[in-house]
Design an enzyme around this catalytic site. Structure first.
Site, PDB file in Angstrom:
ATOM      1  N   LYS A  39      23.896  35.405  50.583  1.00  0.00           N
ATOM      2  CA  LYS A  39      25.209  35.348  49.934  1.00  0.00           C
ATOM      3  C   LYS A  39      26.242  34.848  50.939  1.00  0.00           C
ATOM      4  O   LYS A  39      26.298  35.327  52.074  1.00  0.00           O
ATOM      5  CB  LYS A  39      25.614  36.737  49.430  1.00  0.00           C
ATOM      6  N   ASP A  66      29.867  33.740  46.724  1.00  0.00           N
ATOM      7  CA  ASP A  66      30.655  34.886  46.241  1.00  0.00           C
ATOM      8  C   ASP A  66      32.142  34.622  46.483  1.00  0.00           C
ATOM      9  O   ASP A  66      32.745  35.188  47.382  1.00  0.00           O
ATOM     10  CB  ASP A  66      30.187  36.147  46.978  1.00  0.00           C
ATOM     11  N   LYS A  68      34.450  34.933  43.927  1.00  0.00           N
ATOM     12  CA  LYS A  68      35.217  35.774  42.982  1.00  0.00           C
ATOM     13  C   LYS A  68      36.427  35.005  42.463  1.00  0.00           C
ATOM     14  O   LYS A  68      37.588  35.415  42.625  1.00  0.00           O
ATOM     15  CB  LYS A  68      35.655  37.074  43.645  1.00  0.00           C
ATOM     16  N   HIS A  70      39.377  33.502  40.250  1.00  0.00           N
ATOM     17  CA  HIS A  70      40.262  33.998  39.190  1.00  0.00           C
ATOM     18  C   HIS A  70      41.550  33.190  39.259  1.00  0.00           C
ATOM     19  O   HIS A  70      42.299  33.279  40.233  1.00  0.00           O
ATOM     20  CB  HIS A  70      40.543  35.488  39.383  1.00  0.00           C
ATOM     21  N   ASP A  71      41.806  32.383  38.206  1.00  0.00           N
ATOM     22  CA  ASP A  71      42.988  31.502  38.198  1.00  0.00           C
ATOM     23  C   ASP A  71      43.163  31.059  36.752  1.00  0.00           C
ATOM     24  O   ASP A  71      42.455  31.551  35.854  1.00  0.00           O
ATOM     25  CB  ASP A  71      42.726  30.299  39.140  1.00  0.00           C
ATOM     26  N   ILE A  72      44.071  30.125  36.513  1.00  0.00           N
ATOM     27  CA  ILE A  72      44.159  29.584  35.156  1.00  0.00           C
ATOM     28  C   ILE A  72      42.848  28.866  34.839  1.00  0.00           C
ATOM     29  O   ILE A  72      42.128  28.417  35.748  1.00  0.00           O
ATOM     30  CB  ILE A  72      45.375  28.636  34.993  1.00  0.00           C
ATOM     31  N   ASN A  74      41.838  25.981  33.708  1.00  0.00           N
ATOM     32  CA  ASN A  74      41.534  24.627  34.193  1.00  0.00           C
ATOM     33  C   ASN A  74      41.124  24.649  35.666  1.00  0.00           C
ATOM     34  O   ASN A  74      40.179  23.977  36.069  1.00  0.00           O
ATOM     35  CB  ASN A  74      42.749  23.713  34.002  1.00  0.00           C
ATOM     36  N   GLN A 191      32.730  51.060  51.176  1.00  0.00           N
ATOM     37  CA  GLN A 191      32.125  51.148  49.832  1.00  0.00           C
ATOM     38  C   GLN A 191      32.292  52.555  49.274  1.00  0.00           C
ATOM     39  O   GLN A 191      32.124  53.536  49.998  1.00  0.00           O
ATOM     40  CB  GLN A 191      30.622  50.810  49.913  1.00  0.00           C
ATOM     41  N   ARG A 212      26.321  44.603  55.872  1.00  0.00           N
ATOM     42  CA  ARG A 212      26.338  45.258  57.192  1.00  0.00           C
ATOM     43  C   ARG A 212      25.097  46.064  57.543  1.00  0.00           C
ATOM     44  O   ARG A 212      24.697  46.041  58.721  1.00  0.00           O
ATOM     45  CB  ARG A 212      27.623  46.106  57.302  1.00  0.00           C
TER      46      ARG A 212
HETATM   47  O1  LIG Z   1      31.983  44.762  43.932  1.00  0.00           O
HETATM   48  C1  LIG Z   1      31.624  44.112  44.927  1.00  0.00           C
HETATM   49  C2  LIG Z   1      31.487  42.738  44.918  1.00  0.00           C
HETATM   50  C3  LIG Z   1      31.053  42.093  46.048  1.00  0.00           C
HETATM   51  N1  LIG Z   1      30.765  42.773  47.170  1.00  0.00           N
HETATM   52  C4  LIG Z   1      30.292  42.015  48.346  1.00  0.00           C
HETATM   53  O2  LIG Z   1      28.984  42.451  48.718  1.00  0.00           O
HETATM   54  C5  LIG Z   1      28.864  42.539  50.113  1.00  0.00           C
HETATM   55  C6  LIG Z   1      28.533  43.947  50.499  1.00  0.00           C
HETATM   56  O3  LIG Z   1      28.509  44.050  51.915  1.00  0.00           O
HETATM   57  P1  LIG Z   1      28.171  45.418  52.675  1.00  0.00           P
HETATM   58  O4  LIG Z   1      28.368  45.057  54.111  1.00  0.00           O
HETATM   59  O5  LIG Z   1      26.733  45.763  52.341  1.00  0.00           O
HETATM   60  O6  LIG Z   1      29.123  46.474  52.215  1.00  0.00           O
HETATM   61  C7  LIG Z   1      30.183  42.026  50.709  1.00  0.00           C
HETATM   62  O7  LIG Z   1      30.010  40.661  51.019  1.00  0.00           O
HETATM   63  C8  LIG Z   1      31.175  42.174  49.573  1.00  0.00           C
HETATM   64  O8  LIG Z   1      32.159  41.163  49.586  1.00  0.00           O
HETATM   65  C9  LIG Z   1      30.907  44.131  47.194  1.00  0.00           C
HETATM   66  O9  LIG Z   1      30.650  44.801  48.219  1.00  0.00           O
HETATM   67  N2  LIG Z   1      31.321  44.766  46.060  1.00  0.00           N
END
Ligand SMILES: O=c1ccn([C@@H]2O[C@H](COP(=O)(O)O)[C@@H](O)[C@H]2O)c(=O)[nH]1
EC number: 4.1.1.23
Length: 236
Positions: A39, A66, A68, A70-72, A74, A191, A212
């Site tokens: 990713k 990744d 993510k 998010h915009d108008i 177009n 997290q 990580r």
């Molecule tokens: O809801 C979300 C969406 C994306 N991520 C991404 O996943 C990895 C998780 O990395 P760790 O180091 O294992 O915590 C990271 O690139 C986030 O941007 C997420 O964690 N949660």
């Protein structure tokens, strides 16, 4: 891809959250055949990582971009068209109806799959309320999953905590991709909604995103191998 068709080895997606291309290439070399799916997120993409995505895809690895989006509508559509040329498997957008609709239409005819980020895994109910939402995490995840399904989105990003409930809603039509994975004893960091690899697979996750706990391990290859073994055992 239907869950039954996903090779066990492809279910681990390692997040290359690293400062630059040379660090990412060194990590990929260390991980070798242990990891087949990578990713690329903000840190590496903004440090020249998109050509690396293309190179990885050409070399036979799978790639998840990744960003993510998010915009108008177009702007989202034009961005998706550009990403679709990189050969990646997955691209994330936030799960807002205009955004998802534009992304799904723009990826048509390409091999790119759109994943909708339901509620970030670093959020709990208190964080959602502080951001002005009235719903709790599980209700918002489920509402967004239903909208995503109606709009033809290919998959969902959520915590594995929601995987079982999401399976009941979307069946096996959508891929469930779960960050917030922490092997037993690993540091949680920022997290908030986490599970171990084995529990995530048992809950119905298709893909586990791990950053990580692999990239900051003293031996990243051994850490990835241990997660792969846990995934295989949970699938058996
Ligand atoms: O809801 C979300 C969406 C994306 N991520 C991404 O996943 C990895 C998780 O990395 P760790 O180091 O294992 O915590 C990271 O690139 C986030 O941007 C997420 O964690 N949660």
């Amino acid at each position: 891809m239907q869950p039954a068709d996903i090779a066990a080895k492809d279910r681990l997606i390692v997040a290359l959250d690293l400062p630059g291309v040379s660090e990412a290439e060194a990590m990929i070399a260390r991980l070798g055949v242990s990891v087949s799916f990578y990713k690329i997120g903000y840190q590496l993409a903004y440090a020249g990582g998109l050509p690396l995505a293309q190179q990885l895809a050409k070399s036979g690895k799978k790639v998840f971009i990744d960003l993510k989006l998010h915009d108008i509508g177009n702007t989202v559509a034009r961005g998706v068209e550009s990403v679709a040329k990189l050969g990646a498997t997955f691209l994330t957008v936030h799960a807002y109806p205009q955004t998802m609709k534009a992304a799904v239409e723009a990826r048509a005819g390409s091999g790119l799959k759109i994943l909708a980020v339901t509620v970030l895994t670093s959020y709990d109910d208190g964080d959602l309320h502080a951001a002005g939402y009235r719903l709790n995490v599980s209700d918002l995840v489920e509402a967004r999953a239903q909208q995503a399904q109606v709009l033809g989105v290919d998959g969902l990003v959520s915590s594995p905590e929601e995987a079982a409930a999401l399976r009941k809603i979307v069946g096996h039509q959508m891929n469930l991709v779960t960050p917030g994975i922490r092997p037993a004893g690993a540091a949680t960091g920022d997290q908030k909604r986490i599970m171990t690899p084995a529990r995530a697979i048992a809950a119905g996750a298709d893909y586990l995103v791990v950053g990580r706990p692999v990239t900051e391990a003293a031996d990243p290859k051994a850490a990835a191998d241990a997660i792969q073994a846990e995934i295989k055992q949970a699938l058996a």
